[in-house]
Write a protein that holds these residues in place. Structure first.
Motif, PDB file in Angstrom:
ATOM      1  N   LYS A 218       0.961  -1.353   0.035  1.00  0.00           N
ATOM      2  CA  LYS A 218       0.005  -0.011  -0.227  1.00  0.00           C
ATOM      3  C   LYS A 218       1.038   1.084   0.054  1.00  0.00           C
ATOM      4  CE  LYS A 218      -3.708   2.131   2.587  1.00  0.00           C
ATOM      5  NZ  LYS A 218      -3.218   3.593   2.788  1.00  0.00           N
ATOM      6  N   PHE A 219       0.680   2.217  -0.943  1.00  0.00           N
ATOM      7  CA  PHE A 219       1.345   3.547  -0.813  1.00  0.00           C
ATOM      8  C   PHE A 219       0.338   4.379  -0.529  1.00  0.00           C
ATOM      9  CE2 PHE A 219       3.999   2.179  -4.975  1.00  0.00           C
ATOM     10  CZ  PHE A 219       5.034   1.790  -4.252  1.00  0.00           C
ATOM     11  N   ASP A 220       0.946   5.379   0.606  1.00  0.00           N
ATOM     12  CA  ASP A 220       0.232   6.643   0.824  1.00  0.00           C
ATOM     13  C   ASP A 220       1.030   7.669   0.060  1.00  0.00           C
ATOM     14  OD1 ASP A 220      -2.091   5.703   2.226  1.00  0.00           O
ATOM     15  OD2 ASP A 220      -0.498   5.268   3.898  1.00  0.00           O
ATOM     16  N   ILE A 221       0.660   8.541  -0.717  1.00  0.00           N
ATOM     17  CA  ILE A 221       1.182   9.711  -1.448  1.00  0.00           C
ATOM     18  C   ILE A 221       1.084  11.006  -0.574  1.00  0.00           C
ATOM     19  CG2 ILE A 221       1.516  10.911  -3.732  1.00  0.00           C
ATOM     20  CD1 ILE A 221       2.036   7.823  -3.695  1.00  0.00           C
ATOM     21  N   LEU A 222       2.182  11.247  -0.100  1.00  0.00           N
ATOM     22  CA  LEU A 222       2.084  12.558   0.784  1.00  0.00           C
ATOM     23  C   LEU A 222       2.513  13.892  -0.021  1.00  0.00           C
ATOM     24  CD1 LEU A 222       4.434  11.314   3.651  1.00  0.00           C
ATOM     25  CD2 LEU A 222       1.863  11.248   3.195  1.00  0.00           C
ATOM     26  N   HIS A 223       3.332  13.942  -1.239  1.00  0.00           N
ATOM     27  CA  HIS A 223       3.572  15.129  -2.170  1.00  0.00           C
ATOM     28  C   HIS A 223       3.847  14.487  -3.448  1.00  0.00           C
ATOM     29  CE1 HIS A 223       4.062  17.496   1.352  1.00  0.00           C
ATOM     30  NE2 HIS A 223       4.833  16.463   2.116  1.00  0.00           N
ATOM     31  N   VAL A 224       3.306  15.278  -4.440  1.00  0.00           N
ATOM     32  CA  VAL A 224       3.640  15.253  -5.803  1.00  0.00           C
ATOM     33  C   VAL A 224       4.037  16.665  -6.111  1.00  0.00           C
ATOM     34  CG1 VAL A 224       3.049  14.739  -8.128  1.00  0.00           C
ATOM     35  CG2 VAL A 224       1.972  13.398  -6.200  1.00  0.00           C
ATOM     36  N   ASN A 225       5.285  16.985  -6.567  1.00  0.00           N
ATOM     37  CA  ASN A 225       5.882  18.139  -6.810  1.00  0.00           C
ATOM     38  C   ASN A 225       6.658  18.360  -8.103  1.00  0.00           C
ATOM     39  OD1 ASN A 225       5.037  19.406  -4.232  1.00  0.00           O
ATOM     40  ND2 ASN A 225       6.880  18.471  -3.382  1.00  0.00           N
ATOM     41  N   PHE A 226       6.182  19.039  -9.132  1.00  0.00           N
ATOM     42  CA  PHE A 226       6.955  19.006 -10.317  1.00  0.00           C
ATOM     43  C   PHE A 226       8.042  20.029 -10.110  1.00  0.00           C
ATOM     44  CE2 PHE A 226       3.039  16.991 -11.375  1.00  0.00           C
ATOM     45  CZ  PHE A 226       3.408  16.155 -12.261  1.00  0.00           C
ATOM     46  N   LEU A 227       9.296  19.872 -10.434  1.00  0.00           N
ATOM     47  CA  LEU A 227      10.553  20.306 -10.274  1.00  0.00           C
ATOM     48  C   LEU A 227      10.803  21.428 -11.365  1.00  0.00           C
ATOM     49  CD1 LEU A 227      12.513  17.782  -8.280  1.00  0.00           C
ATOM     50  CD2 LEU A 227      10.962  19.783  -7.270  1.00  0.00           C
ATOM     51  N   ALA A 228      10.384  20.927 -12.428  1.00  0.00           N
ATOM     52  CA  ALA A 228      10.347  21.473 -13.753  1.00  0.00           C
ATOM     53  C   ALA A 228       9.474  21.008 -14.524  1.00  0.00           C
ATOM     54  CB  ALA A 228      11.685  20.837 -14.396  1.00  0.00           C
ATOM     55  N   LYS A 229       9.251  21.106 -15.952  1.00  0.00           N
ATOM     56  CA  LYS A 229       8.184  20.643 -16.719  1.00  0.00           C
ATOM     57  C   LYS A 229       8.401  19.085 -16.992  1.00  0.00           C
ATOM     58  CE  LYS A 229       6.274  20.915 -21.368  1.00  0.00           C
ATOM     59  NZ  LYS A 229       6.373  21.338 -22.586  1.00  0.00           N
ATOM     60  N   ASN A 230       9.383  18.455 -16.799  1.00  0.00           N
ATOM     61  CA  ASN A 230       9.660  17.153 -17.155  1.00  0.00           C
ATOM     62  C   ASN A 230      10.452  16.541 -15.976  1.00  0.00           C
ATOM     63  OD1 ASN A 230       8.528  16.993 -19.796  1.00  0.00           O
ATOM     64  ND2 ASN A 230      10.258  17.628 -20.840  1.00  0.00           N
ATOM     65  N   THR A 231      10.139  16.727 -14.798  1.00  0.00           N
ATOM     66  CA  THR A 231      10.807  16.242 -13.685  1.00  0.00           C
ATOM     67  C   THR A 231       9.708  16.315 -12.497  1.00  0.00           C
ATOM     68  OG1 THR A 231      13.109  17.026 -14.434  1.00  0.00           O
ATOM     69  CG2 THR A 231      12.745  16.257 -12.389  1.00  0.00           C
ATOM     70  N   CYS A 232       9.500  15.415 -11.519  1.00  0.00           N
ATOM     71  CA  CYS A 232       8.443  15.179 -10.664  1.00  0.00           C
ATOM     72  C   CYS A 232       9.316  14.522  -9.567  1.00  0.00           C
ATOM     73  CB  CYS A 232       7.464  14.591 -11.000  1.00  0.00           C
ATOM     74  SG  CYS A 232       6.070  14.806  -9.750  1.00  0.00           S
ATOM     75  N   LEU A 233       9.108  15.046  -8.361  1.00  0.00           N
ATOM     76  CA  LEU A 233       9.619  14.245  -7.023  1.00  0.00           C
ATOM     77  C   LEU A 233       8.146  14.052  -6.316  1.00  0.00           C
ATOM     78  CD1 LEU A 233      11.519  13.797  -4.657  1.00  0.00           C
ATOM     79  CD2 LEU A 233      10.809  15.851  -3.855  1.00  0.00           C
ATOM     80  N   VAL A 234       7.956  12.614  -5.988  1.00  0.00           N
ATOM     81  CA  VAL A 234       6.962  12.029  -5.185  1.00  0.00           C
ATOM     82  C   VAL A 234       7.520  11.697  -4.101  1.00  0.00           C
ATOM     83  CG1 VAL A 234       4.997  10.217  -5.432  1.00  0.00           C
ATOM     84  CG2 VAL A 234       5.704  11.438  -7.413  1.00  0.00           C
ATOM     85  N   VAL A 235       6.793  11.797  -2.884  1.00  0.00           N
ATOM     86  CA  VAL A 235       7.282  11.472  -1.678  1.00  0.00           C
ATOM     87  C   VAL A 235       6.045  10.760  -0.975  1.00  0.00           C
ATOM     88  CG1 VAL A 235       7.896  12.257   0.591  1.00  0.00           C
ATOM     89  CG2 VAL A 235       8.846  13.352  -1.352  1.00  0.00           C
ATOM     90  N   GLY A 236       6.245   9.834  -0.164  1.00  0.00           N
ATOM     91  CA  GLY A 236       5.055   8.999   0.483  1.00  0.00           C
ATOM     92  C   GLY A 236       5.469   7.827   1.278  1.00  0.00           C
ATOM     93  N   LYS A 237       4.423   7.156   1.879  1.00  0.00           N
ATOM     94  CA  LYS A 237       4.847   5.926   2.583  1.00  0.00           C
ATOM     95  C   LYS A 237       4.401   4.816   1.947  1.00  0.00           C
ATOM     96  CE  LYS A 237       3.475   8.541   6.764  1.00  0.00           C
ATOM     97  NZ  LYS A 237       2.391   8.468   8.121  1.00  0.00           N
TER      98      LYS A 237
END
Length: 142
Positions: free
Chosen positions: A89-108
């Motif tokens: 099971k994933f719990d997504i805490l943050h989805v942040n686009f750092l640039a147009k083609n780059t994303c940071l996803v943080v979760g549990k």
């Protein structure tokens, strides 16, 4: 001239938001597919979210691993059967686009494993859009 500039900036801001919203959903859909594959005991399909490259980086409790094949081998070694894999099971805490083609996803993450004991932790995933496809290029799970 100011109106034209303001209109242009508004258009670009709305377009960027729409793109990020669509891309966010694509990334979340990939994570859903990974969860389903894991819960089906299918590590190969779970890995489809990762970049098939020697430059893929996986950071876990054992240190840094490079490469798609090394990461796949590590998953297969550490989770050799369905009992070891448990139910993810994933719990997504943050989805942040750092640039147009780059994303940071943080979760549990959490693995329910009745036979082996539950485990879990946090993760950060760096996603990059490569040839029009979102892929995980770095995974730090602890």
């Amino acid at each position: 001239m100011k109106k034209l500039l303001l209109l242009s900036l508004t258009f670009f801001a709305l377009n960027a938001f729409a793109q990020s919203k669509q891309d966010r959903q694509i990334i979340l859909n990939i994570l859903d597919k990974q969860t389903k594959a894991w819960n089906d005991g299918d590590v190969s399909n779970f890995m489809k979210g990762y970049w098939e490259s020697d430059s893929l980086m996986y950071i876990g409790k054992g240190g840094i691993k490079y490469g798609y094949e090394g990461t796949l081998a590590s998953y297969r070694k550490n989770y050799p059967d369905k009992a070891s894999m448990g139910t993810l099971k994933f719990d997504i805490l943050h989805v942040n686009f750092l640039a147009k083609n780059t994303c940071l996803v943080v979760g549990k993450w959490h693995l329910a494993r009745p036979e082996k004991g539950d485990i879990g932790g946090h993760f950060s995933l760096i996603w990059k859009k490569i040839k029009g496809k979102w892929q995980i290029i770095a995974d730090h799970s602890s």
